[in-house]
Each structure stands twice: as structure tokens, then as C-alpha cells.
Design an enzyme around this catalytic site. Structure first.
Site, PDB file in Angstrom:
ATOM      1  N   ARG A 121       0.847  -1.201   0.000  1.00  0.00           N
ATOM      2  CA  ARG A 121       0.000   0.000   0.000  1.00  0.00           C
ATOM      3  C   ARG A 121       0.883   1.252   0.000  1.00  0.00           C
ATOM      4  O   ARG A 121       0.585   2.251  -0.633  1.00  0.00           O
ATOM      5  CB  ARG A 121      -0.967   0.018   1.196  1.00  0.00           C
ATOM      6  CG  ARG A 121      -1.795   1.287   1.221  1.00  0.00           C
ATOM      7  CD  ARG A 121      -3.042   1.310   2.109  1.00  0.00           C
ATOM      8  NE  ARG A 121      -3.143   0.314   3.125  1.00  0.00           N
ATOM      9  CZ  ARG A 121      -2.509   0.349   4.311  1.00  0.00           C
ATOM     10  NH1 ARG A 121      -1.724   1.365   4.624  1.00  0.00           N
ATOM     11  NH2 ARG A 121      -2.659  -0.621   5.184  1.00  0.00           N
TER      12      ARG A 121
ATOM     13  N   TYR B  99     -15.562  17.431 -15.038  1.00  0.00           N
ATOM     14  CA  TYR B  99     -16.051  16.054 -15.112  1.00  0.00           C
ATOM     15  C   TYR B  99     -17.175  15.845 -14.084  1.00  0.00           C
ATOM     16  O   TYR B  99     -17.059  16.299 -12.940  1.00  0.00           O
ATOM     17  CB  TYR B  99     -14.863  15.121 -14.817  1.00  0.00           C
ATOM     18  CG  TYR B  99     -15.195  13.672 -14.796  1.00  0.00           C
ATOM     19  CD1 TYR B  99     -15.517  12.997 -15.963  1.00  0.00           C
ATOM     20  CD2 TYR B  99     -15.176  12.953 -13.604  1.00  0.00           C
ATOM     21  CE1 TYR B  99     -15.822  11.643 -15.948  1.00  0.00           C
ATOM     22  CE2 TYR B  99     -15.476  11.602 -13.582  1.00  0.00           C
ATOM     23  CZ  TYR B  99     -15.795  10.954 -14.754  1.00  0.00           C
ATOM     24  OH  TYR B  99     -16.093   9.626 -14.737  1.00  0.00           O
TER      25      TYR B  99
ATOM     26  N   ASP C 163      -6.820  19.308 -13.708  1.00  0.00           N
ATOM     27  CA  ASP C 163      -7.166  18.003 -14.260  1.00  0.00           C
ATOM     28  C   ASP C 163      -6.774  18.044 -15.742  1.00  0.00           C
ATOM     29  O   ASP C 163      -7.409  18.709 -16.549  1.00  0.00           O
ATOM     30  CB  ASP C 163      -8.672  17.748 -14.080  1.00  0.00           C
ATOM     31  CG  ASP C 163      -9.089  16.357 -14.554  1.00  0.00           C
ATOM     32  OD1 ASP C 163      -8.384  15.771 -15.396  1.00  0.00           O
ATOM     33  OD2 ASP C 163     -10.133  15.867 -14.092  1.00  0.00           O
TER      34      ASP C 163
ATOM     35  N   LYS D 156      -8.063   7.045 -19.270  1.00  0.00           N
ATOM     36  CA  LYS D 156      -8.353   7.618 -20.577  1.00  0.00           C
ATOM     37  C   LYS D 156      -7.119   7.515 -21.484  1.00  0.00           C
ATOM     38  O   LYS D 156      -6.676   6.432 -21.775  1.00  0.00           O
ATOM     39  CB  LYS D 156      -8.845   9.055 -20.400  1.00  0.00           C
ATOM     40  CG  LYS D 156      -9.872   9.217 -19.259  1.00  0.00           C
ATOM     41  CD  LYS D 156     -11.177   8.467 -19.504  1.00  0.00           C
ATOM     42  CE  LYS D 156     -12.068   8.362 -18.266  1.00  0.00           C
ATOM     43  NZ  LYS D 156     -12.383   9.609 -17.594  1.00  0.00           N
TER      44      LYS D 156
HETATM   45  C1  LIG Z   1     -12.818  10.015 -16.325  1.00  0.00           C
HETATM   46  C2  LIG Z   1     -12.411  11.295 -15.751  1.00  0.00           C
HETATM   47  C3  LIG Z   1     -12.179  11.429 -14.380  1.00  0.00           C
HETATM   48  C4  LIG Z   1     -12.389  10.297 -13.411  1.00  0.00           C
HETATM   49  O1  LIG Z   1     -11.508   9.248 -13.638  1.00  0.00           O
HETATM   50  P1  LIG Z   1     -11.842   7.702 -13.321  1.00  0.00           P
HETATM   51  O2  LIG Z   1     -10.591   7.010 -13.728  1.00  0.00           O
HETATM   52  O3  LIG Z   1     -13.044   7.331 -14.129  1.00  0.00           O
HETATM   53  O4  LIG Z   1     -12.117   7.616 -11.852  1.00  0.00           O
HETATM   54  C5  LIG Z   1     -11.750  12.665 -13.919  1.00  0.00           C
HETATM   55  N1  LIG Z   1     -11.578  13.702 -14.748  1.00  0.00           N
HETATM   56  C6  LIG Z   1     -11.793  13.611 -16.070  1.00  0.00           C
HETATM   57  C7  LIG Z   1     -11.588  14.799 -16.943  1.00  0.00           C
HETATM   58  C8  LIG Z   1     -12.221  12.414 -16.620  1.00  0.00           C
HETATM   59  O5  LIG Z   1     -12.451  12.332 -17.929  1.00  0.00           O
END
Ligand SMILES: *Cc1c(COP(=O)(O)O)cnc(C)c1O
Length: 379
Positions: free
Chosen positions: A46, A98, A170, A195
Site C-alpha cells: 500500500r 467532469y 485536471d 483515458k
Molecule cells: C474520467 C475522468 C475522471 C475520473 O476518472 P476515473 O478514472 O473514471 O475515476 C476525472 N476527470 C476527467 C476529466 C475524466 O475524464
């Protein structure tokens, strides 16, 4: 070292015990200690795991940062970052983030006496006005999901430095291939590795990169305490994906430019949101802070019925949540990614019922356009 070289090599060294060129997947929870307090830097998975460490080094290098941290999902990464706040603190967030960011802030973290305001971060004046005495963090997404708004990241960094706020970006949509927020003075950059970074729609992960040693120490402490870490297998999957990030992003970008141009001339399409179009309100800013415009486009068909018809008619484009995979995905933000918002909130952030989002894949662009053409003809 160039970006493509870093994507292939950063953090990766042949395994000293076997010479294995590819990073081993260290499926272990614990590590042998030769005597009390004597170990090789790993005591419990962890806290740290060698496969995860390689990924953390790789993303740190790609984002031009000092340290990387890997989490089980983008949301786990965001939640860890929000744990830097304490009860009574206030954070300002882009209004257009998001849907999951909105959900965790509003419906989970507000229960712990954290406060959030969602504002139009494309206007730095609005962002500035939202900062109050209790504000500790500014969290922006650029480009935003799904309306592709661009925030001036240099201006955000400057504002946060002046007011001693933690700035967070982000960077999921742009990826480090197109944009490096830390270079502008941003404190924390985060990704849903689910992504583009992994890029093959077959794992979930979240990554955070930062420079400041104090913030890093605090976030590492949160990571091991809260425990939302990335598994060794997923870390390996993500490392494998990152090696082709540069070639994939170049193709996503090139394909999206053509798809956006096609949509822009189709009379069924009311509006196209893509920062690469000269008609995009922040086209110039996007050119200034990004090295391309990415693979995400949204467009408005004017009504829910029309969007529904299009999404039922596509054949190659897959109707699915998520984005950033090699295959083209198409979705309906109002009922899918942004369902957590009330109709009023959706209206406010421009997620209309006729809005369709497309994550342009790396297929032959003629095939993607052909599919959209036949589906639009049925609308
Ligand atoms: C998908 C996404 C998230 C969240 O990520 P997960 O891996 O699905 O938890 C956060 N910010 C953006 C811009 C995203 O496209």
C-alpha cells in the site's frame, strides 16, 4: 530528451536480478527485511510497490514534475488531493468539470464540512471574485468536459501564488503530450489514467504529479493512509499504454481536426465545440498553452430526440461512457457522464439535451466521418 523518448524510457530500467527488459509485475503485498529496519525501500505494497514506482516515475517525467503518485482511479486521485483540505476550507472549481468531480465534491465531501463553488474559470475575474478568506484550493479542468472550455493556466497559477492557494489542474483531456500545467507554475496536475494515458479502454487508474516537497510528503501520507492505490497489474498496463502515448495522441489530434471540420460544415449540427476551430472562443489561448487540440469534440444537434436518433444510428462509433481509447466512442453527456447534475445545473454549464460528445479514435478518419455522415443523414 524528447517526449516520445521519455514516454518509452522514463522510469524504466532492466530488472537488476534477471535482466528482464520489461518491468516485472510485482504481485506481492510484503517484502523481506534482512533485520529490523533494514529493507530495500519497500515494506508493504500500500505504501509502495516497485511496479507502481516505475509508473510514478514515468508520469512525473512526462509532466516535467518531481514526483508522481498512482491511484486506483481518477476519482481516487482527486479524492486524495481533496484530502489536502480540512473542515471549513473552501475550494473553487471550474463549473464545467467532469461529472464525477462535481459528485464527489457536492455529495460526499460537503458532508465533511468542505465547501465548493463551481465558477466559470474561463474568466479569471470570476475566479478571483470566488476566492474568499477560507479558500485553500483552486481546481480547474482545461479543456473541460464536455464543452471544451479553456482556462488560462498561467493566470490561475499566478492568482494561486499571490493568494497562497493550492492550484490543481485536471489534465486528462490534454495529456502531457499536449499540455504541461506544472510548467506554468501549477502545483498539482492530475489525470484519469483510464483515458489517454492507458489508451486502450481496459483499466482504471489515476495519476498525480507535483513538485513541492511539502505537498508531496502530505499527499504520499494521504495515499498510504487512505489507501486508494493502483494495483501492480494496472500500473503495468498503464506503463505499457504510455509507451505509445505520443504516436496515439498525434493521430487522435490529426483525426479530430478533420472530424471537427466535417461536423462544422454539416447543416444538422448547430454548434461544434473544439478548441482547434478558429470559431472556438478560446482558440488563441489554446494555441498558446497547448501543443495541439486533442481528440475530444462535442457538438449540439438542438434536441434530445435528434441526439438520440444519431446515437442509435452510429455503427463504427461506439455508444459508451469514457474516452481516450484507440476506438472512437460517442456519448450523450446529459444522460451519461453528467447525469449527477440537476437539469438547472446542466443548463448553466452548457450541457444541453442535444449535446453529443465524441472521443475521436485512431481509426482511418474517412471511416469515422463516413459513419457520422450516415448517422447524421438519419437525424
Ligand atoms: C474520467 C475522468 C475522471 C475520473 O476518472 P476515473 O478514472 O473514471 O475515476 C476525472 N476527470 C476527467 C476529466 C475524466 O475524464
Amino acid at each position: 530528451m524528447g517526449f516520445s523518448t521519455k514516454a518509452v524510457h522514463s522510469g524504466i530500467e532492466a530488472d537488476p536480478s534477471t535482466g528482464s527488459l520489461m518491468t516485472p509485475i510485482h504481485l506481492t503485498s510484503t517484502y523481506l527485511q534482512s533485520e529490523i529496519g533494514k529493507h530495500k525501500g519497500y515494506v508493504y505494497s500500500r505504501v509502495a510497490n516497485p511496479t507502481r514506482t516505475v509508473l510514478e516515475k514515468s508520469i512525473a517525467s512526462l509532466e516535467n514534475g518531481k514526483e508522481g503518485l498512482a491511484f486506483a482511479s481518477g476519482m481516487a486521485a482527486e479524492t486524495a488531493v481533496f484530502h489536502l483540505l480540512k473542515a471549513g476550507d473552501h475550494a473553487v472549481i471550474s463549473r464545467n468539470v467532469y461529472g464525477g468531480t462535481f459528485r464527489v465534491a457536492k455529495f460526499v465531501l460537503e458532508n465533511f464540512s468542505l465547501h465548493f463553488d463551481f465558477v466559470d474559470s474561463t474568466d479569471i475575474g470570476v475566479l478571483k471574485d470566488a476566492v474568499r478568506a477560507e479558500t485553500r484550493m483552486v481546481f480547474v479542468e482545461s479543456p473541460t468536459n464536455p464543452t471544451m472550455e479553456i482556462t488560462d493556466l498561467r493566470a490561475v497559477a499566478k492568482l494561486c501564488k499571490a493568494r497562497k492557494l493550492i492550484s490543481v489542474v485536471d489534465n486528462t483531456f490534454a495529456t502531457p503530450y499536449l499540455q504541461n500545467p506544472l510548467d506554468f507554475g501549477i502545483d498539482i496536475v492530475l489525470h484519469s489514467a483510464t483515458k489517454y494515458l492507458n489508451g486502450h479502454s481496459d483499466m482504471l487508474g489515476g495519476l498525480v504529479v507535483l513538485n513541492d516537497p511539502k505537498l508531496t510528503e502530505r499527499l504520499r501520507f494521504i495515499q498510504k493512509s487512505v489507501g486508494g492505490i493502483l494495483s501492480p497489474f494496472e500500473a503495468w498496463m498503464c506503463l505499457r499504454g504510455i509507451k505509445t502515448l505520443a504516436v496515439r495522441m498525434a493521430r487522435h489530434d490529426a483525426n479530430a481536426i478533420e472530424v471537427a471540420a466535417f461536423l462544422n460544415t454539416n447543416r444538422k449540427v448547430k454548434k461544434v465545440n473544439y478548441p482547434g476551430l478558429a470559431s472556438h472562443p478560446q482558440h488563441y489561448l489554446a494555441q498558446k498553452q497547448m501543443r495541439g487540440f486533442g481528440g475530444m469534440i462535442s457538438f449540439d444537434l438542438g434536441s434530445f430526440e435528434k441526439a438520440k436518433k444519431l446515437l442509435k444510428s452510429v455503427r463504427l462509433c461506439a455508444l459508451a461512457e469514457s474516452l481516450g481509447g484507440v476506438e472512437t466512442l460517442i456519448s450523450h453527456p446529459a444522460t451519461m457522464t453528467h447525469a449527477a447534475l440537476s437539469p438547472e445545473e446542466r443548463q448553466r454549464v452548457g450541457v444541453t439535451d442535444g449535446l453529443v460528445r465524441i472521443s475521436v479514435g485512431i481509426e482511418d478518419v474517412e471511416d469515422i466521418i463516413e459513419d457520422l455522415k450516415q448517422a447524421l443523414a438519419k437525424v
